[in-house]
Design a protein around this motif. Structure first.
Motif, PDB file in Angstrom:
ATOM      1  N   ARG A 727       0.034   3.929  34.082  1.00  0.00           N
ATOM      2  CA  ARG A 727      -1.025   3.207  34.759  1.00  0.00           C
ATOM      3  C   ARG A 727      -0.915   1.733  34.371  1.00  0.00           C
ATOM      4  O   ARG A 727      -0.836   1.401  33.189  1.00  0.00           O
ATOM      5  CB  ARG A 727      -2.415   3.727  34.355  1.00  0.00           C
ATOM      6  N   LYS A 728      -0.932   0.852  35.362  1.00  0.00           N
ATOM      7  CA  LYS A 728      -0.929  -0.582  35.116  1.00  0.00           C
ATOM      8  C   LYS A 728      -1.963  -1.224  36.027  1.00  0.00           C
ATOM      9  O   LYS A 728      -2.162  -0.777  37.163  1.00  0.00           O
ATOM     10  CB  LYS A 728       0.449  -1.184  35.389  1.00  0.00           C
ATOM     11  N   GLY A 729      -2.618  -2.261  35.516  1.00  0.00           N
ATOM     12  CA  GLY A 729      -3.607  -2.916  36.359  1.00  0.00           C
ATOM     13  C   GLY A 729      -4.487  -3.875  35.604  1.00  0.00           C
ATOM     14  O   GLY A 729      -4.163  -4.323  34.495  1.00  0.00           O
ATOM     15  N   PHE A 730      -5.636  -4.191  36.222  1.00  0.00           N
ATOM     16  CA  PHE A 730      -6.562  -5.183  35.678  1.00  0.00           C
ATOM     17  C   PHE A 730      -7.978  -4.613  35.661  1.00  0.00           C
ATOM     18  O   PHE A 730      -8.386  -3.903  36.589  1.00  0.00           O
ATOM     19  CB  PHE A 730      -6.549  -6.456  36.529  1.00  0.00           C
ATOM     20  N   ASP A 731      -8.726  -4.962  34.619  1.00  0.00           N
ATOM     21  CA  ASP A 731     -10.172  -4.782  34.582  1.00  0.00           C
ATOM     22  C   ASP A 731     -10.804  -6.160  34.667  1.00  0.00           C
ATOM     23  O   ASP A 731     -10.485  -7.061  33.867  1.00  0.00           O
ATOM     24  CB  ASP A 731     -10.615  -4.081  33.289  1.00  0.00           C
ATOM     25  N   ILE A 732     -11.709  -6.335  35.625  1.00  0.00           N
ATOM     26  CA  ILE A 732     -12.341  -7.638  35.854  1.00  0.00           C
ATOM     27  C   ILE A 732     -13.854  -7.448  35.791  1.00  0.00           C
ATOM     28  O   ILE A 732     -14.416  -6.614  36.510  1.00  0.00           O
ATOM     29  CB  ILE A 732     -11.933  -8.220  37.216  1.00  0.00           C
ATOM     30  N   GLU A 756      -0.109  -0.059  39.465  1.00  0.00           N
ATOM     31  CA  GLU A 756       0.878   1.027  39.411  1.00  0.00           C
ATOM     32  C   GLU A 756       0.189   2.310  38.994  1.00  0.00           C
ATOM     33  O   GLU A 756      -0.591   2.332  38.046  1.00  0.00           O
ATOM     34  CB  GLU A 756       2.000   0.706  38.428  1.00  0.00           C
ATOM     35  N   VAL A 757       0.468   3.378  39.726  1.00  0.00           N
ATOM     36  CA  VAL A 757       0.017   4.728  39.383  1.00  0.00           C
ATOM     37  C   VAL A 757       1.258   5.595  39.341  1.00  0.00           C
ATOM     38  O   VAL A 757       1.638   6.223  40.343  1.00  0.00           O
ATOM     39  CB  VAL A 757      -1.012   5.265  40.399  1.00  0.00           C
ATOM     40  N   GLY A 758       1.929   5.593  38.217  1.00  0.00           N
ATOM     41  CA  GLY A 758       3.197   6.301  38.097  1.00  0.00           C
ATOM     42  C   GLY A 758       3.004   7.786  37.827  1.00  0.00           C
ATOM     43  O   GLY A 758       2.310   8.165  36.890  1.00  0.00           O
ATOM     44  N   GLU A 759       3.592   8.606  38.674  1.00  0.00           N
ATOM     45  CA  GLU A 759       3.544  10.065  38.516  1.00  0.00           C
ATOM     46  C   GLU A 759       4.896  10.641  38.902  1.00  0.00           C
ATOM     47  O   GLU A 759       5.614  10.078  39.739  1.00  0.00           O
ATOM     48  CB  GLU A 759       2.477  10.681  39.420  1.00  0.00           C
ATOM     49  N   ASP A 760       5.243  11.782  38.330  1.00  0.00           N
ATOM     50  CA  ASP A 760       6.421  12.501  38.777  1.00  0.00           C
ATOM     51  C   ASP A 760       6.199  13.021  40.194  1.00  0.00           C
ATOM     52  O   ASP A 760       5.097  13.452  40.543  1.00  0.00           O
ATOM     53  CB  ASP A 760       6.711  13.698  37.864  1.00  0.00           C
ATOM     54  N   VAL A 761       7.231  12.977  41.007  1.00  0.00           N
ATOM     55  CA  VAL A 761       7.137  13.580  42.335  1.00  0.00           C
ATOM     56  C   VAL A 761       6.856  15.071  42.206  1.00  0.00           C
ATOM     57  O   VAL A 761       6.076  15.651  42.945  1.00  0.00           O
ATOM     58  CB  VAL A 761       8.432  13.331  43.130  1.00  0.00           C
ATOM     59  N   TYR A 762       7.507  15.696  41.260  1.00  0.00           N
ATOM     60  CA  TYR A 762       7.199  17.066  40.849  1.00  0.00           C
ATOM     61  C   TYR A 762       7.525  17.151  39.369  1.00  0.00           C
ATOM     62  O   TYR A 762       8.009  16.194  38.774  1.00  0.00           O
ATOM     63  CB  TYR A 762       7.975  18.107  41.666  1.00  0.00           C
ATOM     64  N   PHE A 763       7.276  18.282  38.729  1.00  0.00           N
ATOM     65  CA  PHE A 763       7.460  18.393  37.289  1.00  0.00           C
ATOM     66  C   PHE A 763       8.858  17.939  36.866  1.00  0.00           C
ATOM     67  O   PHE A 763       9.852  18.467  37.358  1.00  0.00           O
ATOM     68  CB  PHE A 763       7.225  19.834  36.835  1.00  0.00           C
ATOM     69  N   SER A 764       8.883  16.957  35.965  1.00  0.00           N
ATOM     70  CA  SER A 764      10.111  16.378  35.387  1.00  0.00           C
ATOM     71  C   SER A 764      11.024  15.767  36.454  1.00  0.00           C
ATOM     72  O   SER A 764      12.189  15.489  36.180  1.00  0.00           O
ATOM     73  CB  SER A 764      10.881  17.409  34.556  1.00  0.00           C
ATOM     74  N   GLY A 765      10.500  15.579  37.663  1.00  0.00           N
ATOM     75  CA  GLY A 765      11.293  14.954  38.715  1.00  0.00           C
ATOM     76  C   GLY A 765      11.238  13.439  38.620  1.00  0.00           C
ATOM     77  O   GLY A 765      10.715  12.879  37.651  1.00  0.00           O
ATOM     78  N   PRO A 766      11.767  12.743  39.601  1.00  0.00           N
ATOM     79  CA  PRO A 766      11.756  11.277  39.569  1.00  0.00           C
ATOM     80  C   PRO A 766      10.333  10.734  39.637  1.00  0.00           C
ATOM     81  O   PRO A 766       9.444  11.354  40.224  1.00  0.00           O
ATOM     82  CB  PRO A 766      12.562  10.894  40.815  1.00  0.00           C
ATOM     83  N   MET A 767      10.126   9.570  39.024  1.00  0.00           N
ATOM     84  CA  MET A 767       8.814   8.929  39.027  1.00  0.00           C
ATOM     85  C   MET A 767       8.606   8.150  40.312  1.00  0.00           C
ATOM     86  O   MET A 767       9.532   7.527  40.819  1.00  0.00           O
ATOM     87  CB  MET A 767       8.685   8.011  37.815  1.00  0.00           C
ATOM     88  N   SER A 768       7.373   8.203  40.816  1.00  0.00           N
ATOM     89  CA  SER A 768       7.022   7.476  42.032  1.00  0.00           C
ATOM     90  C   SER A 768       5.705   6.748  41.813  1.00  0.00           C
ATOM     91  O   SER A 768       4.798   7.273  41.169  1.00  0.00           O
ATOM     92  CB  SER A 768       6.893   8.444  43.206  1.00  0.00           C
ATOM     93  N   ASP A 769       5.618   5.519  42.327  1.00  0.00           N
ATOM     94  CA  ASP A 769       4.362   4.779  42.265  1.00  0.00           C
ATOM     95  C   ASP A 769       3.436   5.321  43.357  1.00  0.00           C
ATOM     96  O   ASP A 769       3.673   5.113  44.543  1.00  0.00           O
ATOM     97  CB  ASP A 769       4.617   3.291  42.459  1.00  0.00           C
ATOM     98  N   GLY A 816      19.824  15.147  48.155  1.00  0.00           N
ATOM     99  CA  GLY A 816      18.980  16.091  47.431  1.00  0.00           C
ATOM    100  C   GLY A 816      17.894  15.445  46.593  1.00  0.00           C
ATOM    101  O   GLY A 816      17.182  16.132  45.868  1.00  0.00           O
ATOM    102  N   ASN A 817      17.739  14.124  46.682  1.00  0.00           N
ATOM    103  CA  ASN A 817      16.713  13.431  45.906  1.00  0.00           C
ATOM    104  C   ASN A 817      15.396  13.420  46.682  1.00  0.00           C
ATOM    105  O   ASN A 817      15.359  13.039  47.857  1.00  0.00           O
ATOM    106  CB  ASN A 817      17.145  11.997  45.605  1.00  0.00           C
ATOM    107  N   PRO A 818      14.301  13.797  46.021  1.00  0.00           N
ATOM    108  CA  PRO A 818      13.009  13.836  46.709  1.00  0.00           C
ATOM    109  C   PRO A 818      12.358  12.457  46.758  1.00  0.00           C
ATOM    110  O   PRO A 818      12.596  11.603  45.899  1.00  0.00           O
ATOM    111  CB  PRO A 818      12.190  14.783  45.839  1.00  0.00           C
ATOM    112  N   TYR A 819      11.546  12.239  47.763  1.00  0.00           N
ATOM    113  CA  TYR A 819      10.749  11.029  47.861  1.00  0.00           C
ATOM    114  C   TYR A 819       9.490  11.365  48.649  1.00  0.00           C
ATOM    115  O   TYR A 819       9.439  12.366  49.379  1.00  0.00           O
ATOM    116  CB  TYR A 819      11.526   9.888  48.518  1.00  0.00           C
ATOM    117  N   ILE A 820       8.461  10.539  48.477  1.00  0.00           N
ATOM    118  CA  ILE A 820       7.166  10.812  49.091  1.00  0.00           C
ATOM    119  C   ILE A 820       6.992   9.957  50.342  1.00  0.00           C
ATOM    120  O   ILE A 820       7.270   8.758  50.338  1.00  0.00           O
ATOM    121  CB  ILE A 820       6.019  10.537  48.105  1.00  0.00           C
ATOM    122  N   VAL A 821       6.534  10.590  51.406  1.00  0.00           N
ATOM    123  CA  VAL A 821       6.218   9.894  52.646  1.00  0.00           C
ATOM    124  C   VAL A 821       4.710  10.002  52.867  1.00  0.00           C
ATOM    125  O   VAL A 821       4.156  11.101  52.878  1.00  0.00           O
ATOM    126  CB  VAL A 821       6.963  10.501  53.846  1.00  0.00           C
TER     127      VAL A 821
END
Length: 889
Positions: A727-732, A756-769, A816-821
């Protein structure tokens, strides 16, 4: 992922080093010869200081803020906090946590936000596997303020303080008596509230005693009382059939449906008869594009939403009493007792449970073979879930001083949470088998009684906590004396969940769960130091070592800096490491059943013709429906701790008259995240042709498919380390006070912005914002305006939640690489609350107001389906008018 701990440590050191060249005007230091200023302890540090504002950002919510915003409970007050807008839980009907309310700072999960009461860890809820705190146990009337630390704090408090800390400060020196009552009534049916509290306090020159009683109620909301949740079925596309997945709301395949050996579905021959004679049955439905990968054919649907409760009713009674007494001039005894009982009621439709091995001559079986049935056991009646939570919390301690600067404290803290859940009118498979063996009519009184099962669960968690600490000053630098704090903790945790024997043996239909128990002890040592390098520069550091009896030991450091170039400007920064210990349930819990909702993208993709284009695949994924599948969840004794880093850099400026500005940038990263390898994860992994790799690493895991490729039977899932989160961001935080000849205005605007809200696409898979994904808004903001004049005040609060995407699907590219649409848009969600108070000297205070003043409705997706999320709960309750009265003596 490229930001290693070493890289981040260097980066924060450079940032703080550059800042340290500025001068620091210490406004907290009393002038020579003046009276010494009292120091206070603020959440995030055990070293007392003069200012509330320090190296870590702390948001404070007072009792007056609760009242001004019209919040009914501690849980509702915290769920409106902007940094808690991404994943908290509110009471809902139909699950094991229907009496629970949690807080999840930055959407990192309830188990990664530490909840304290008066600086001591709140006992973990057994309904949440002791991995989170139930806010419903805290009496609202006993709260003086809540401090929200927006920083990592494992170096101070230990496990769970990853995304931040909630410290609830209770009243301790109340004097006199007070009475408060409030009632609320939504314009729509259900959700009515009642609240009443009594407070008493006496003081002397030696100490004080405070007593608080708090009562709160909220009635249930039933699905049938809202247009978007009541059962509906309609041929929207005019093709002559009604599709279960696309054209219904609140309708289940579990009615009278038979599944053949290939996984295809067939409506019972008696479906139309049931439709005409049994309330709830809606007749034969086509599966169409809504088959969810469960095979072709027709189903006999059942309208569960005609009877089910959507939001559970809750009734809470709480008592808090506290004592402080000076034994000598230098020693004080303090004690606290907190007791609460929370009763919750939820209603669900009759048990939906499989009917295994249905004989070929069964009246519901249209096949010439033994088959499986997906049945609604309407003969048994509606299921009622009754939950009673008993919670006890005791604290006893001594604190004192010796010498000129040394302060010490020793305490014992005991928390016991005893939750009991009774479920009525579930299906007994033993009774079903007995009816078949003895040829007893299932619809007869004897047959129904044979099949009825009452489920019962007793869940307890115990926390025994010993604490000892010593604060003192030793050594001197140009800026003053060096402050130290050293101490230790020892605590024992026990979790014990006991299900009734029939549920444990998996002989009850329509129910899930299993008994389990575990225990651990933890020994911790910690040290904190604050160096006044100059009159204008303070650097502090802390280190804590925790030794767990089960998974091992963990050490966590932190370093912080605070300085002022001039009196009105504070610049601060911090770097901390943290951890979350695996819960006892995750480590030792018995195998349990579940029925998670999953989208079977593999089945939808396989249903396309050969050579389908990428656009056709995307369209199939977007329209691929969800369905509930059976799973067996396993614990994992080999789990390790999650590890985190938290960086914060901020400024606080008050150079303009009556204006305060706070801006903080944060970075949170969590490695080795513990999560359940879900059926949905396995579908994604299969879609990327990587199931064999997962099976090799986790041999207990399995995705179960029938011969026709549909998910069928029980899949096996397990808790494991391996995911990543960021998690990345600002508190104002902006505030402005304006005094005029006709009254005083106070303006406050708090915003949490996620970059930024970084999470795995699935368990231990690639990270996606995934910022802006469903349930992950980029930002949330709250604006409050208070006007007061003489005996009159008006308070207006506006809560704003940023828009998100409507849906997301995981696709796989040619390698074979997953990505989110992402697709679709959910609009920004804005609600307003109004609270008007009139004060009298002799007759108390009168309050009227409205929550969700303009009756902001719920959010619906492009298919007209309700977006069920706690963030948008105000729309589900609707406009709620309330009135209250309070008086103090």
């Amino acid at each position: 992922m490229l930001n290693t701990k070493v890289t981040k440590a260097v980066r924060i050191a450079l940032a703080l080093g550059a800042a340290s060249s500025a001068a620091f005007a210490a406004n907290a230091v009393a002038a020579e010869g003046a009276e010494k200023v009292e120091r206070i302890e603020v959440t995030g540090s055990r070293i007392k200081r003069v200012d509330m504002e320090g190296a870590s950002p702390v948001e404070v919510i007072t009792t007056a803020d609760f009242e001004n915003q019209g919040r009914v409970s501690v849980a509702e007050a915290l769920q409106s906090v902007t940094s808690n807008s991404f994943g908290s839980v509110a009471p809902s009907s139909g699950n094991s946590g229907q009496s629970q309310s949690t807080v999840s700072l930055l959407g990192a999960g309830a188990g990664r936000t530490l909840v304290l009461v008066d600086g001591k860890r709140l006992g973990g809820s057994p309904s949440l596997n002791a991995g989170g705190a139930n806010l419903s146990s805290i009496p609202m009337a006993a709260v003086e303020r809540i401090e929200i630390l927006k920083d990592g704090a494992s170096a101070i408090y230990g496990s769970d303080a990853i995304a931040g800390v909630i410290n609830v400060i209770l009243k301790k020196d109340f004097e006199g008596a007070a009475f408060d009552i409030q009632v609320g009534r939504p314009e729509a049916d259900g959700g009515e509230t009642k609240q009443m509290s009594l407070s008493f306090g006496v003081s002397s020159d030696k100490g004080n005693i405070t007593f608080v009683y708090d009562h709160q109620e909220r009635r249930a909301i039933f699905d049938r009382d809202r247009d978007y949740t009541k059962a509906t079925w309609e041929d929207k596309n005019g093709d002559g059939v009604i599709s279960l997945g696309d054209e219904t709301t609140g309708i289940s395949v579990f009615g009278a449906t038979v599944v053949d050996s290939k996984g295809n579905h067939h409506a019972s021959p008696k479906c139309n008869e049931l439709k005409n004679t049994v309330p709830g049955f809606v007749g034969i439905l086509d599966q169409g594009t809504g088959n969810g990968g469960i095979g072709n054919g027709e189903v006999c649907g059942y309208a569960f939403a005609d009877v089910s409760a959507n939001m559970a009713s809750t009734k809470r009674d709480s008592i808090m009493t506290s004592l402080a007494y000076e034994l000598t001039d230098d020693i004080e005894l303090y004690a606290r007792g907190m007791f609460s009982r929370n009763d919750s009621f939820g209603r669900y439709a009759p048990a939906a449970a499989p009917w295994a091995n249905m004989s070929a001559d069964n009246e519901h079986n249209p096949l010439d073979e033994t088959a499986k049935g997906k049945f609604r056991w309407y003969q048994l009646g509606n299921r009622d879930g009754e939950v009673t939570d008993y919670q006890q919390d005791y604290l006893l301690g001594l604190k004192g001083m010796f010498g000129d600067t040394a302060e010490w404290e020793v305490s014992y803290h005991k928390a016991r949470l005893d939750y009991r859940t009774a479920g009525r009118y579930y299906l007994s498979y033993a009774g079903l088998a007995y009816n078949a063996q003895e040829n007893i009519d299932m619809g007869s009184e004897q047959g129904i009684n044979n099949m009825r099962a009452t489920t019962y669960v007793e869940s307890q968690s115990d926390l025994d906590h010993f604490f000892a600490g010593l604060g003192f000053e030793f050594g001197e630098l140009p800026g003053g004396m060096i402050s130290h704090y050293v101490g230790g903790e020892y605590f024992e945790e026990v979790l014990d969940s006991k299900f009734d024997a029939q549920s444990d043996a998996k002989l009850v239909g329509g129910n899930a769960g299993a008994s389990g128990m575990g225990e651990r002890d933890v020994t911790a040592l910690f040290y904190e130091v604050a160096f006044p390098i100059l009159d204008n520069l303070i650097v502090s550091a802390a280190y804590r070592y925790d030794d767990y009896s089960d998974f091992g030991s963990v050490g966590n450091p932190s370093v912080k800096l605070e300085y002022r170039p001039f009196d009105d400007l504070l610049v601060r920064g911090s770097y901390s490491e943290g951890f979350r210990a695996p819960t006892l349930k995750e480590l030792y819990g018995a195998e349990s059943e579940g029925s998670p909702t999953t989208t079977d993208y593999v089945a939808c993709k396989n249903g396309l013709p050969a050579g389908a284009s990428e656009d056709q695949v995307r369209e199939a994924y977007l329209n691929c429906p969800q369905s509930a599948y059976n799973e067996l969840r396993k614990s994992n004794e080999n789990l390790g701790a999650e590890e985190s880093t938290y960086i914060n850099l901020g400024v606080v400026y008050s150079g303009f008259e009556d204006v305060a500005i706070k801006v903080d940038y944060f970075e949170l990263e969590i490695d080795n995240v513990i999560s359940l390898i879900t059926i949905q994860d396995l579908v994604h992994i299969e879609n990327g042709n990587k199931l064999d790799e997962v099976y090799a690493k986790f041999p207990e895991v399995k995705l179960s498919r029938a011969a026709n490729g549909a998910i069928e039977g029980y899949s096996h899932t397990q808790y494991a380390n391996g995911s990543f989160m960021s998690r990345k961001g600002f508190d104002i935080d902006l505030s402005y006070n304006l005094d005029t000849s006709f009254g005083e205005f106070k303006f406050k605007k708090v915003t949490t912005l996620l970059t930024e809200v970084g999470e795995d696409v699935y368990f231990s898979g690639p990270m996606s914002d995934q910022k802006g994904a469903p349930d992950q808004p980029d930002w949330r903001s709250q604006l409050s305006v208070n006007y007061s004049a003489d005996s009159f005040s008006v308070n207006w609060t506006t809560d704003i939640i940023a828009g998100t995407h409507e849906s997301d699907v995981v696709q796989v590219d040619s390698t074979g690489n997953p990505y989110i649409v992402y697709s679709g848009d959910v609009p920004t969600y804005v609600t307003h609350n109004l609270n008007v108070k009139y004060f009298t000297e002799s007759y108390g205070t009168f309050t009227v107001g409205a929550r969700n003043l303009f009756d902001k409705g719920v959010l619906l997706d492009s298919k007209g389906k309700w977006i069920d999320d706690a963030m948008y709960n105000a729309g589900h309750i609707g406009r709620e008018l309330f009135a209250g009265y309070s008086i103090s003596f």
